[in-house]
Motif scaffolding. Sequence first.
Motif, PDB file in Angstrom:
ATOM      1  N   THR A 182       2.888  -2.629  -2.284  1.00  0.00           N
ATOM      2  CA  THR A 182       2.807  -3.866  -1.509  1.00  0.00           C
ATOM      3  C   THR A 182       1.528  -3.913  -0.689  1.00  0.00           C
ATOM      4  O   THR A 182       1.225  -4.928  -0.086  1.00  0.00           O
ATOM      5  N   PHE A 226       8.158   3.026  -2.516  1.00  0.00           N
ATOM      6  CA  PHE A 226       7.027   2.214  -2.087  1.00  0.00           C
ATOM      7  C   PHE A 226       5.823   3.118  -1.835  1.00  0.00           C
ATOM      8  O   PHE A 226       5.934   4.138  -1.162  1.00  0.00           O
ATOM      9  N   ASP A 228       3.048   2.318  -0.220  1.00  0.00           N
ATOM     10  CA  ASP A 228       2.299   1.999   0.995  1.00  0.00           C
ATOM     11  C   ASP A 228       2.187   3.242   1.876  1.00  0.00           C
ATOM     12  O   ASP A 228       3.179   3.930   2.145  1.00  0.00           O
ATOM     13  N   PHE A 231       4.204   1.887   5.655  1.00  0.00           N
ATOM     14  CA  PHE A 231       4.905   0.653   5.302  1.00  0.00           C
ATOM     15  C   PHE A 231       5.139  -0.228   6.519  1.00  0.00           C
ATOM     16  O   PHE A 231       5.152  -1.461   6.405  1.00  0.00           O
ATOM     17  N   ALA A 238       7.467  -5.754   7.355  1.00  0.00           N
ATOM     18  CA  ALA A 238       8.437  -4.672   7.177  1.00  0.00           C
ATOM     19  C   ALA A 238       9.857  -5.173   7.421  1.00  0.00           C
ATOM     20  O   ALA A 238      10.778  -4.896   6.640  1.00  0.00           O
ATOM     21  N   PHE A 257      10.584   4.751   1.585  1.00  0.00           N
ATOM     22  CA  PHE A 257       9.403   4.243   2.276  1.00  0.00           C
ATOM     23  C   PHE A 257       8.717   5.361   3.044  1.00  0.00           C
ATOM     24  O   PHE A 257       9.378   6.220   3.621  1.00  0.00           O
TER      25      PHE A 257
END
Length: 572
Positions: A182, A226, A228, A231, A238, A257
């Motif tokens: 993302t 994820f 990221d 995150f 978020a 995450f």
Amino acid sequence: MNLLFVGINSKFIHTNLAIRYLYTYLKEDFKVDFTEFTIKDQQEDVTSHILDLNPTHVGFSCYIWNIQYISSIVKQLKRKDPALKILLGGPEVSYDTGHWFNTLPIDYLIYGEGELATKRLFSSLKNGYPALDEIPQLAYRNGQEIHINPCEEAVDFQALPTPYRLRRDFKQLKNRIQYIETSRGCPFKCSYCMASLENNVRHFDHEKVKEEIRFLMEHGAKVFKFLDRTFNIRLDYALDMFKFIIEEHHPGTQFQFEITADILDPQIIDYLNKYAPKNLIRFEIGIQSTNELTNRLILRKQNLEILTNNIIKIQKGGKIDLHLDLIAGLPKETYDSFIKTFNDVFYLKPHELQLGFLKMLRGTKIRKEANLYNYVYDENPPYEIIKHDDISEREIHDIHLAEEMLEKYWNSHRFDRTMNYIFDTHFHEAYYQFFEQFGKFYDEHYEQINHQLYELCTRLLGFWKHYGYHNEGELKSLIIVDYLTYHKTRPKKWYDNTITQFDSKQSKNKLIRLLLNHNLIDVDANTLYKYAQVEILSIHPNTYVEGTYIYVKLYHPHNRNHFIIDYQKLNL
């Protein structure tokens, strides 16, 4: 021109997102394909499979954990087909570019974000005017010289086709981890991390990300990770994504995450503690060190008080599994200060505590400053630390022994009752000391670390006896319960009862009759006689109260409950 992108994964359950991005980005303009293997596959088989696909150009996605494997494959490919063109890309080859050309028979290398540069390279080659010096992020051979072109603006995320809807992936979605991007980039500058080299954080369209997750869930995907780096860097995004996951997740899915705990907004914690189903969400939190000097030297800013309080709040909610990370071997982290770091963090009793060892990654600030601390590290991937000014090779070795025990006996969750008892009664706030002492015992008495569960049980008990720690019977009782709890079918019995008067089958049947006669267990007689494992314990496995207890574990196909009955209730 036939292009083939190759991903070498560490396990089958992993997927290589990079080669899927390249495939979907290039497939409208080129004859292109991709294939995946694991580092456990036979190299000769991998080489043969690649050549059977008749590519003219092969590109590899390179990381520290697969670069040696890929290096061997590249050499084999070039020996068998010298005309084959080889392209490398990925984080491991994005720095020290000349090294890869000097050690491998490669033709091209793309550093950094690869989609635009890869497309421009093959467009130029396809059209017959290889003006290679005009292609950003490309390194290439020109005779005996290596040319490295400068970088330019990153790819526009809107121009990237989705890599998540490939029909060929559908059959394996439920069996493989789905990696979700993302954002790219990291806002922090930790000197040991390659992500610190790209400080510009850019976000994908969030609504499109949601659509891809919906699509993957509808086609059977279960585990989402994820990518990221932080995150929770944007509160609005978020919180919106967590709400989406909670409201629209499919049964049995899990979302992982990587978050920065000391900037985690209280709104997020409160929302998750109130609304998140248990086991839906997992947080990975890098703490790395609690040594303030070390954190300053590695440019890592974190408020340990806020971080600790936020972790405690999350744990009190009982909804989120926490995976905490530490790194051994950071600058000015002595052996004693690392023990303090470990005990500070283990005190929080995370679901998992990963104890890693500093890796001197190419391109990172800490590798460039290695001489400041007299680092000695392995010159081969993954470039792990051997020692530095403040920690010796022997001390690093001992920490490795502790890490092996941490993985086998804590992170595996095979010995939850036993471990908590040990720390509550014998090694209170001396968590590291237990793991290292046990690790040294293991290293001295046994040749291998990978064993059957019953062997792990007997070796833990052997360690306890060796050092003469008291309450051996109680410890054995808890090991037995953990052993029986872990199995789905009746396991091999490696032990005698902790109270020796109850050893025979006749005693088991007598105890079952007594339980039934006193109405102390709500299970029919046939199930008990046929499927029950009955043990006598000298400690209650949940409260740690010493006494005599009957432990009944069922291994019925549809009933695996267990029961704990105080022996005194039999009024014998």
